[in-house]
Write a protein that holds these residues in place. Sequence first.
Motif, PDB file in Angstrom:
ATOM      1  N   GLU A 286       0.818  -1.212   0.000  1.00 15.61           N
ATOM      2  CA  GLU A 286       0.000   0.000   0.000  1.00 15.61           C
ATOM      3  C   GLU A 286       0.853   1.263   0.000  1.00 15.61           C
ATOM      4  O   GLU A 286       0.371   2.338  -0.365  1.00 15.61           O
ATOM      5  CB  GLU A 286      -0.909   0.004   1.228  1.00 15.61           C
ATOM      6  CG  GLU A 286      -2.040  -1.033   1.172  1.00 15.61           C
ATOM      7  CD  GLU A 286      -2.900  -0.989   2.419  1.00 15.61           C
ATOM      8  OE1 GLU A 286      -2.430  -0.424   3.438  1.00 15.61           O
ATOM      9  OE2 GLU A 286      -4.019  -1.510   2.392  1.00 15.61           O
ATOM     10  N   ARG A 287       2.089   1.153   0.452  1.00 18.04           N
ATOM     11  CA  ARG A 287       2.903   2.365   0.636  1.00 18.04           C
ATOM     12  C   ARG A 287       4.063   2.431  -0.362  1.00 18.04           C
ATOM     13  O   ARG A 287       5.120   2.988  -0.066  1.00 18.04           O
ATOM     14  CB  ARG A 287       3.429   2.396   2.071  1.00 18.04           C
ATOM     15  CG  ARG A 287       2.293   2.551   3.085  1.00 18.04           C
ATOM     16  CD  ARG A 287       2.699   2.151   4.484  1.00 18.04           C
ATOM     17  NE  ARG A 287       3.710   3.025   5.022  1.00 18.04           N
ATOM     18  CZ  ARG A 287       4.320   2.811   6.198  1.00 18.04           C
ATOM     19  NH1 ARG A 287       3.996   1.756   6.918  1.00 18.04           N
ATOM     20  NH2 ARG A 287       5.233   3.653   6.617  1.00 18.04           N
ATOM     21  N   ARG A 288       3.837   1.851  -1.536  1.00 18.40           N
ATOM     22  CA  ARG A 288       4.892   1.919  -2.543  1.00 18.40           C
ATOM     23  C   ARG A 288       5.167   3.357  -2.975  1.00 18.40           C
ATOM     24  O   ARG A 288       6.315   3.725  -3.234  1.00 18.40           O
ATOM     25  CB  ARG A 288       4.496   1.061  -3.747  1.00 18.40           C
ATOM     26  CG  ARG A 288       4.674  -0.428  -3.510  1.00 18.40           C
ATOM     27  CD  ARG A 288       4.249  -1.254  -4.694  1.00 18.40           C
ATOM     28  NE  ARG A 288       2.809  -1.178  -4.911  1.00 18.40           N
ATOM     29  CZ  ARG A 288       2.167  -1.871  -5.848  1.00 18.40           C
ATOM     30  NH1 ARG A 288       2.844  -2.675  -6.653  1.00 18.40           N
ATOM     31  NH2 ARG A 288       0.860  -1.760  -5.994  1.00 18.40           N
ATOM     32  N   GLY A 289       4.110   4.167  -3.023  1.00 16.45           N
ATOM     33  CA  GLY A 289       4.325   5.569  -3.373  1.00 16.45           C
ATOM     34  C   GLY A 289       5.212   6.265  -2.365  1.00 16.45           C
ATOM     35  O   GLY A 289       6.118   7.038  -2.720  1.00 16.45           O
ATOM     36  N   ALA A 296      13.508   8.752  -3.815  1.00 18.03           N
ATOM     37  CA  ALA A 296      13.829   9.874  -4.705  1.00 18.03           C
ATOM     38  C   ALA A 296      14.442  11.040  -3.940  1.00 18.03           C
ATOM     39  O   ALA A 296      15.245  11.807  -4.494  1.00 18.03           O
ATOM     40  CB  ALA A 296      12.560  10.333  -5.436  1.00 18.03           C
ATOM     41  N   LEU A 297      14.090  11.168  -2.658  1.00 19.17           N
ATOM     42  CA  LEU A 297      14.634  12.243  -1.831  1.00 19.17           C
ATOM     43  C   LEU A 297      15.966  11.871  -1.183  1.00 19.17           C
ATOM     44  O   LEU A 297      16.508  12.634  -0.397  1.00 19.17           O
ATOM     45  CB  LEU A 297      13.627  12.628  -0.738  1.00 19.17           C
ATOM     46  CG  LEU A 297      12.343  13.297  -1.242  1.00 19.17           C
ATOM     47  CD1 LEU A 297      11.378  13.537  -0.080  1.00 19.17           C
ATOM     48  CD2 LEU A 297      12.679  14.621  -1.937  1.00 19.17           C
ATOM     49  N   GLU A 378       9.838   2.499 -10.190  1.00 16.29           N
ATOM     50  CA  GLU A 378       8.735   1.535 -10.119  1.00 16.29           C
ATOM     51  C   GLU A 378       7.747   1.940  -9.032  1.00 16.29           C
ATOM     52  O   GLU A 378       6.530   1.895  -9.226  1.00 16.29           O
ATOM     53  CB  GLU A 378       9.308   0.137  -9.834  1.00 16.29           C
ATOM     54  CG  GLU A 378       8.218  -0.928  -9.611  1.00 16.29           C
ATOM     55  CD  GLU A 378       8.785  -2.221  -9.079  1.00 16.29           C
ATOM     56  OE1 GLU A 378       7.994  -3.099  -8.701  1.00 16.29           O
ATOM     57  OE2 GLU A 378      10.032  -2.345  -8.995  1.00 16.29           O
ATOM     58  N   ALA A 379       8.275   2.363  -7.882  1.00 15.64           N
ATOM     59  CA  ALA A 379       7.407   2.750  -6.773  1.00 15.64           C
ATOM     60  C   ALA A 379       6.595   3.991  -7.119  1.00 15.64           C
ATOM     61  O   ALA A 379       5.394   4.068  -6.863  1.00 15.64           O
ATOM     62  CB  ALA A 379       8.240   3.000  -5.512  1.00 15.64           C
ATOM     63  N   LEU A 380       7.229   4.991  -7.750  1.00 17.32           N
ATOM     64  CA  LEU A 380       6.517   6.241  -8.088  1.00 17.32           C
ATOM     65  C   LEU A 380       5.495   6.006  -9.179  1.00 17.32           C
ATOM     66  O   LEU A 380       4.499   6.711  -9.254  1.00 17.32           O
ATOM     67  CB  LEU A 380       7.537   7.304  -8.527  1.00 17.32           C
ATOM     68  CG  LEU A 380       8.410   7.867  -7.397  1.00 17.32           C
ATOM     69  CD1 LEU A 380       9.493   8.790  -7.982  1.00 17.32           C
ATOM     70  CD2 LEU A 380       7.546   8.645  -6.402  1.00 17.32           C
ATOM     71  N   ALA A 381       5.735   5.024 -10.018  1.00 17.53           N
ATOM     72  CA  ALA A 381       4.804   4.749 -11.118  1.00 17.53           C
ATOM     73  C   ALA A 381       3.457   4.257 -10.609  1.00 17.53           C
ATOM     74  O   ALA A 381       2.460   4.336 -11.327  1.00 17.53           O
ATOM     75  CB  ALA A 381       5.412   3.725 -12.083  1.00 17.53           C
ATOM     76  N   THR A 382       3.420   3.702  -9.387  1.00 19.96           N
ATOM     77  CA  THR A 382       2.161   3.200  -8.832  1.00 19.96           C
ATOM     78  C   THR A 382       1.427   4.256  -8.040  1.00 19.96           C
ATOM     79  O   THR A 382       0.400   3.963  -7.474  1.00 19.96           O
ATOM     80  CB  THR A 382       2.464   1.996  -7.919  1.00 19.96           C
ATOM     81  OG1 THR A 382       3.336   2.429  -6.855  1.00 19.96           O
ATOM     82  CG2 THR A 382       3.150   0.885  -8.690  1.00 19.96           C
TER      83      THR A 382
END
Length: 382
Positions: A286-289, A296-297, A378-382
Amino acid sequence: MRLGVFGLRTRPTRVLLSALGIAIGIAAMIAVVGISSSSQAALARVLDDLGTNLLQAVPGEDAAGETATLPADGVALLERRDDVEQAAGVGRVTGRNVYRTDLVPEAASGGITLDAVQGDLLEVLQGETVSGGWFAADDLPQVVLGSTAAATLGIGAVDADTRVWIGGRWVAVAGVLAPLPLAPELDSSALVPASGADAAFGFAGRPTRLYARADPTRVVEARDLLAATLDPVDPRRVQVSRPSDALAAQQATESSITALLLGVGGVALLVGGIGVANTMVITVLERRGEVGVRRALGARRRDIRRQFLVESLLLSLAGGAVGVALGCSVTAVFAATQGWPVVIPSWAAAGGLLATVVIGGVSGIHPAGRAARMAPTEALAT
């Protein structure tokens, strides 16, 4: 640590249910160990109060396989030994049943036996009466009822008019005994003094069971020689036992049951650990974003891994703390209702918390590693 706490606070319902699984397993283990330890402490206290130097002699079998008999002067023979401090005995009176009134059918005996007392039985067994008192040696006809016998007859309190019907005559009830832990066979007996019992009830004069209080420092010696004292010709016709050994065997049996119940608690704990792992896997998905933004930071893989591992550990520790408190409470309440001392081994509480740490770590390793391996794009894409 702050991120771990924040991650748990954002999903309170799921965290509560997962922690509850851990808590139930830990509480079950703490309660089983605590109740078992409290029971054993109560048993140890009883043995300390009653002593473990009580010996008991009963007839064995002769060479022909027939039931032997104890000597009529068995109490006197035991009292002559210098390693025996006190002795007493009871002799079964056959053909005499005990009834509440003379209107009860003869077949409805209630399983109550009639025993004639030789010596100071109450002192030897360290018993006490819960109502009334003990009889004197020449107080006939009088009877003292064991706890089970009194309950069967419906006699709780004893007064001057309390009587029972024995062998076609009314007999005054002198008192009611408290349960005898080291002589439970007498709880269902009605006791009369041997003096005069032959004429009043047809007592044959031979004891069927003898009790001896040995010198506490010479119990083994007295136990080995008691049979030879009562039957010098063939000591094998006398069986000598130590009633406290039966209580020790009972304690060993309870320990086996405790081990079984601990296994059940372990299964519950395993189920709780699976619940934690499941919660953490779903949390990562649920917390991939969030993982992508943190990567990224500038967050490193080990930072992500630690974050989710800390969440898993905190979740398990919260459940473990609640489980320890719940298990201790259950033990205290149960022990209080039984009149036992409350004993909760420190190793059980510490082991419970340590188990939660292990479960939290094992349950969180895979989800934390999965989150750490997630690529930022990949994480940001979701």
